[in-house]
Design an enzyme around this catalytic site. Structure first.
Site, short mmCIF file in Angstrom:
data_model
loop_
_atom_site.label_atom_id
_atom_site.label_comp_id
_atom_site.label_asym_id
_atom_site.label_seq_id
_atom_site.Cartn_x
_atom_site.Cartn_y
_atom_site.Cartn_z
N SER A 236 0.84 -1.19 0.00
CA SER A 236 0.00 0.00 0.00
C SER A 236 0.88 1.25 0.00
O SER A 236 2.09 1.17 0.17
CB SER A 236 -0.91 0.03 1.23
N SER A 274 -3.56 -3.48 -3.07
CA SER A 274 -2.89 -2.29 -2.55
C SER A 274 -3.90 -1.27 -2.04
O SER A 274 -4.89 -0.96 -2.70
CB SER A 274 -2.02 -1.67 -3.64
N ASP A 276 -4.12 2.35 -1.68
CA ASP A 276 -3.44 3.58 -2.13
C ASP A 276 -4.37 4.76 -1.88
O ASP A 276 -5.33 4.98 -2.63
CB ASP A 276 -3.09 3.47 -3.62
#
Length: 354
Positions: A236, A274, A276
């Site tokens: 991340s 991830s 983000d």
């Protein structure tokens, strides 16, 4: 403290725009950052706190927004932040299983500063972000305590250490040691000079994808590392954007979306697993908590000025990620897990970055 070697010290120049004097998020006046790092055997984690200004943030809120690039993350406070377009607490970053502890400590700090909360006015909206550092850190121990969060909040500075510190202590980046990084850009517009600063906690990416100024540095490292095994990217990145540019929350949100251009230039594909997330604020306008007798005046730039901000935030994000790699140190943590430092590898293999 010895000066850290950052990506520009390897003769890598990112983008076209000039930087602020520190080339850090703290080039935005009033912004400070604090770290507490926990490093003891299988505990490799920490806390990072970001203060948008040095006054009472609950009483003097600032324009804010957030943007989800990929939503595999566990932030707190972004629903109200986006609804109201303001931020009223510092931003705390830590590991995934410490979000609750960070929020509790942040709430306590705000209650101490504002005795009217929960009595004569409403409650408070704590802003907390996270990345998963379980490879190097025994995250189940939940080593981050409230006193660590409060220490980070109360000991912020403009001269920020980067690399394997604070919330970045246990993070990975492009299969190497990740962590905390920051950068800034200066915009010269007709009506003034403004700054955009970015900080990242980088915990994402596959080594083969790592790109520096269009050069496939990661592929070269993969070829040189005989024992390297590329793993599925499940990491991340938390991105915090600060600016003194006068913008509305809508304009700020548009700027935050362009951080992805900087990520992409380093090689990120924004993978399925991830988280983000971008949180941003502008210090140009302070919004009083108590309703004034007259309407508020919020200055905003014209949309024709937005391209400068788009370029600035992309360049600063790209450089912040590269500063993570340049400053991170080798760390051994949980179960003997370890990740090498980028700076050690390029020296060992005599790799030119430009």
């Amino acid at each position: 403290m010895l000066k850290q070697k950052r990506i520009r010290d390897y003769h890598v120049q990112v983008g076209e725009m000039g930087t602020g004097p520190r080339n850090m998020i703290t080039d935005v006046e009033g912004v400070t950052v604090g770290h507490v790092t926990l490093s003891d055997g299988d505990v490799q984690t920490g806390v990072t706190a970001v203060l948008p200004h040095q006054g009472n943030l609950f009483q003097e809120k600032v324009i804010a927004s957030s943007h989800v690039i990929n939503g595999f993350g566990k932030t707190m406070g972004t629903i109200q932040l986006n609804e109201l377009g303001t931020i009223e607490t510092p931003i705390v970053l830590t590991n995934t299983l410490s979000v609750g502890t960070a929020a509790e400590a942040l709430i306590e700090e705000m209650l101490d500063q504002n005795p009217e909360i929960g009595r004569t006015t409403g409650t408070v909206n704590p802003i907390v972000g996270e990345c998963n550092d379980m490879f190097l850190n025994d995250i189940r121990k939940r080593a981050v305590q409230k006193e660590h969060v409060i220490e980070a909040l109360r000991n912020t500075t403009v001269d920020v250490k980067e690399g394997s510190v604070g919330s970045g202590r246990g993070m990975l980046c492009y299969g190497l040691k990740g962590g905390f990084g920051t950068a800034s850009r200066v915009m010269e517009l007709e009506h003034g000079t403004y700054t955009i600063g970015v900080l990242v906690v980088a915990n994402f990416g596959n080594l083969a994808d790592l790109t520096i100024n269009s050069k496939k540095v990661g592929r070269t490292l993969v070829e040189r590392l005989s024992n390297h095994e590329d793993e599925k990217d499940k990491g991340s990145i938390m991105i915090v954007v600060a600016t003194d540019l006068p913008v509305s929350e809508r304009q700020l949100n548009r700027i935050l979306k362009r951080t992805v251009t900087g990520l992409a230039r380093t090689g990120s594909i924004v993978s399925n697993g991830s988280g983000d997330v971008v949180i941003g604020f502008s210090t140009a306008t302070r919004i009083p908590h108590e309703k004034p007798a007259s309407p508020l005046t919020v200055q905003t730039i014209h949309e024709e000025d937005m391209d400068s901000a788009f370029r600035a935030v992309g360049e600063a994000t790209e450089e912040a990620v590269l500063n993570v790699l340049a400053t991170a140190e080798h760390v051994t943590g949980r179960d003997g897990n370890e990740r090498p430092a980028f700076k050690d590898l390029i020296e060992e293999f005599d790799i030119e970055l430009v």
